[in-house]
Design a protein around this motif. Structure first.
Motif, PDB file in Angstrom:
ATOM      1  N   CYS A 256     -12.459   4.588  -5.718  1.00  0.00           N
ATOM      2  CA  CYS A 256     -11.570   3.487  -6.127  1.00  0.00           C
ATOM      3  C   CYS A 256     -12.437   2.408  -6.778  1.00  0.00           C
ATOM      4  CB  CYS A 256     -10.823   2.914  -4.932  1.00  0.00           C
ATOM      5  SG  CYS A 256      -9.842   1.456  -5.380  1.00  0.00           S
TER       6      CYS A 256
ATOM      7  N   CYS B  80     -11.771  -1.385  -4.910  1.00  0.00           N
ATOM      8  CA  CYS B  80     -12.444  -1.720  -3.644  1.00  0.00           C
ATOM      9  C   CYS B  80     -13.818  -1.043  -3.545  1.00  0.00           C
ATOM     10  CB  CYS B  80     -11.562  -1.362  -2.457  1.00  0.00           C
ATOM     11  SG  CYS B  80     -11.268   0.402  -2.242  1.00  0.00           S
TER      12      CYS B  80
ATOM     13  N   CYS C 113      -4.719   4.264  -2.729  1.00  0.00           N
ATOM     14  CA  CYS C 113      -6.037   4.068  -2.112  1.00  0.00           C
ATOM     15  C   CYS C 113      -5.841   3.743  -0.623  1.00  0.00           C
ATOM     16  CB  CYS C 113      -6.783   2.932  -2.801  1.00  0.00           C
ATOM     17  SG  CYS C 113      -8.339   2.552  -1.974  1.00  0.00           S
TER      18      CYS C 113
ATOM     19  N   CYS D 120      -7.544  -0.294  -0.192  1.00  0.00           N
ATOM     20  CA  CYS D 120      -7.003  -1.515  -0.808  1.00  0.00           C
ATOM     21  C   CYS D 120      -5.539  -1.379  -1.205  1.00  0.00           C
ATOM     22  CB  CYS D 120      -7.848  -1.930  -2.013  1.00  0.00           C
ATOM     23  SG  CYS D 120      -7.691  -0.856  -3.451  1.00  0.00           S
TER      24      CYS D 120
ATOM     25  N   SER E 164      -4.345   0.244  -3.767  1.00  0.00           N
ATOM     26  CA  SER E 164      -4.115   0.364  -5.215  1.00  0.00           C
ATOM     27  C   SER E 164      -3.477   1.712  -5.545  1.00  0.00           C
ATOM     28  CB  SER E 164      -5.431   0.218  -5.990  1.00  0.00           C
ATOM     29  OG  SER E 164      -6.302   1.297  -5.717  1.00  0.00           O
TER      30      SER E 164
HETATM   31 ZN   LIG Z   1      -9.237   0.831  -3.229  1.00  0.00          ZN
END
Ligand SMILES: [Zn+2]
Length: 267
Positions: A34, A37, A57, A60, A62
Motif C-alpha cells: 500500500c 500507509c 488495505c 489504512c 484505502s
Molecule cells: Zn494502506
C-alpha cells in the motif's frame, strides 16, 4: 452459527484496535504494497457489494482508487511546494497527511461533515464559500455521482481553481455507456440502488464524463491505471481498473494593447 452473526459477536466482544492487530498479523506478508500507509501484506481484502478481490488495505482502509490517486499525485509531484488545497469528502487515509503537511493550506469540506474526520467544514459543493481563483489543487473523488446539479458543482470547482492549478476528479464510470444515464423519475433509495448501483447515487456516468468537465472550461486528461502501470504493478498496488480525470484551468492569455494604434487617435 451463521457467518454474519459470528461477525457481529466478534465486533461486539473484541475492541477495534485488537481486531486490527489480529487482521494485520493474519495478513502479514510481502505480496502487495500500500503506497499510502507504506505497508506490505499478503493480500488486500475483498470489498464492495459484488466483492472485488485485492481491494481494501487492511491497515489504512484505502481502496484501489485511493492508491491510484496517491501514486499519480506523487508521480506528477503535485503535492510538492507550497499550495492551497480543497478536498471534498476528505478520505481519512489522506486527511492527516494533508493537514500535517506544513506546505499545504488544507481545506477539507463536505455537505455532511459528521461522516468525515474532525475538522471537516460543512459546505455544499454547488455553493462554495471561497473566492474565485483561490486554490492550487482540488481533490474530489466519488462525489459528483451523488449531486443532482453536477454541472453547478463542476462550475464551482472550475471557479475556485486558480489558473494554472489542477483538480483530480474520480467518479464511478461505466465505460460501456457512451452517454451518462440519468432518470429523475427514480427517487427512492431502492430504485436508485437498482438503477445506479448505490442507494444515494443519482446517475451512472458514461464515457461523456470528460466532455461534461470540458463543458465548464476544464482542460481534461484521463489517467488510466491500465496505461500507467503494468499487470504485476497493478496487482502489487491493488489498483484494479481506475481512471482519474486530471483537470486544468489554463491561464487566460493576456491581450496586450497594440501601441502603434495610438497614432490613429490623432488622425
Ligand atoms: Zn494502506
Amino acid at each position: 452459527m451463521p457467518f454474519s452473526k459470528a461477525v457481529k459477536y466478534i465486533k461486539f466482544f473484541i475492541p477495534s484496535f485488537l481486531r486490527k492487530r489480529i487482521r494485520l498479523l493474519a495478513l502479514s506478508g510481502d505480496e502487495v504494497h500500500c503506497p499510502i500507509c507504506r505497508g506490505n501484506y499478503l493480500t488486500f481484502l475483498p470489498f464492495g457489494l459484488e466483492k472485488r478481490p485485492n481491494a481494501l488495505c487492511p491497515n489504512c482502509g484505502s481502496l484501489e482508487r485511493h492508491r491510484f490517486l496517491w501514486l499519480c499525485l506523487n508521480k506528477k509531484q503535485l503535492l510538492s511546494g507550497r499550495m492551497r488545497m480543497l478536498h471534498i469528502a476528505p478520505e481519512a487515509m489522506f486527511f492527516a497527511k494533508f493537514r500535517n503537511n506544513n506546505d499545504i493550506e488544507y481545506h477539507p469540506i463536505d455537505k455532511s461533515p459528521e461522516n468525515y474526520p474532525e475538522g471537516t467544514r460543512q459546505m455544499d459543493l454547488t455553493d462554495l464559500q471561497y473566492e474565485a481563483n483561490s486554490f492550487d489543487g482540488i481533490i474530489c473523488s466519488h462525489v459528483l455521482e451523488h449531486i443532482p446539479d453536477d454541472k453547478k458543482a463542476m462550475e464551482e470547482l472550475f471557479r475556485v481553481l486558480k489558473p494554472g492549478g489542477w483538480a483530480a476528479l474520480q467518479v464511478p464510470l461505466d465505460e460501456k455507456r457512451g452517454q451518462t444515464y440519468e432518470d429523475w423519475s427514480i427517487t427512492t433509495p431502492e430504485e436508485r440502488e437498482k438503477a445506479f448501483g448505490q442507494w444515494d447515487h443519482v446517475r451512472v456516468y458514461g464515457r461523456d464524463f470528460g466532455d461534461r468537465l470540458r463543458g465548464v472550461g476544464f482542460v481534461v486528461t484521463v489517467e488510466s491505471s491500465e496505461r500507467e502501470f503494468g499487470g504485476d504493478e497493478r496487482f502489487r498496488f491493488g489498483l484494479g481498473k481506475e481512471s482519474i480525470f486530471s483537470c486544468e484551468k489554463k491561464p487566460t492569455p493576456q491581450r496586450k494593447p497594440k501601441p502603434f494604434l495610438d497614432v490613429f487617435i490623432f488622425l
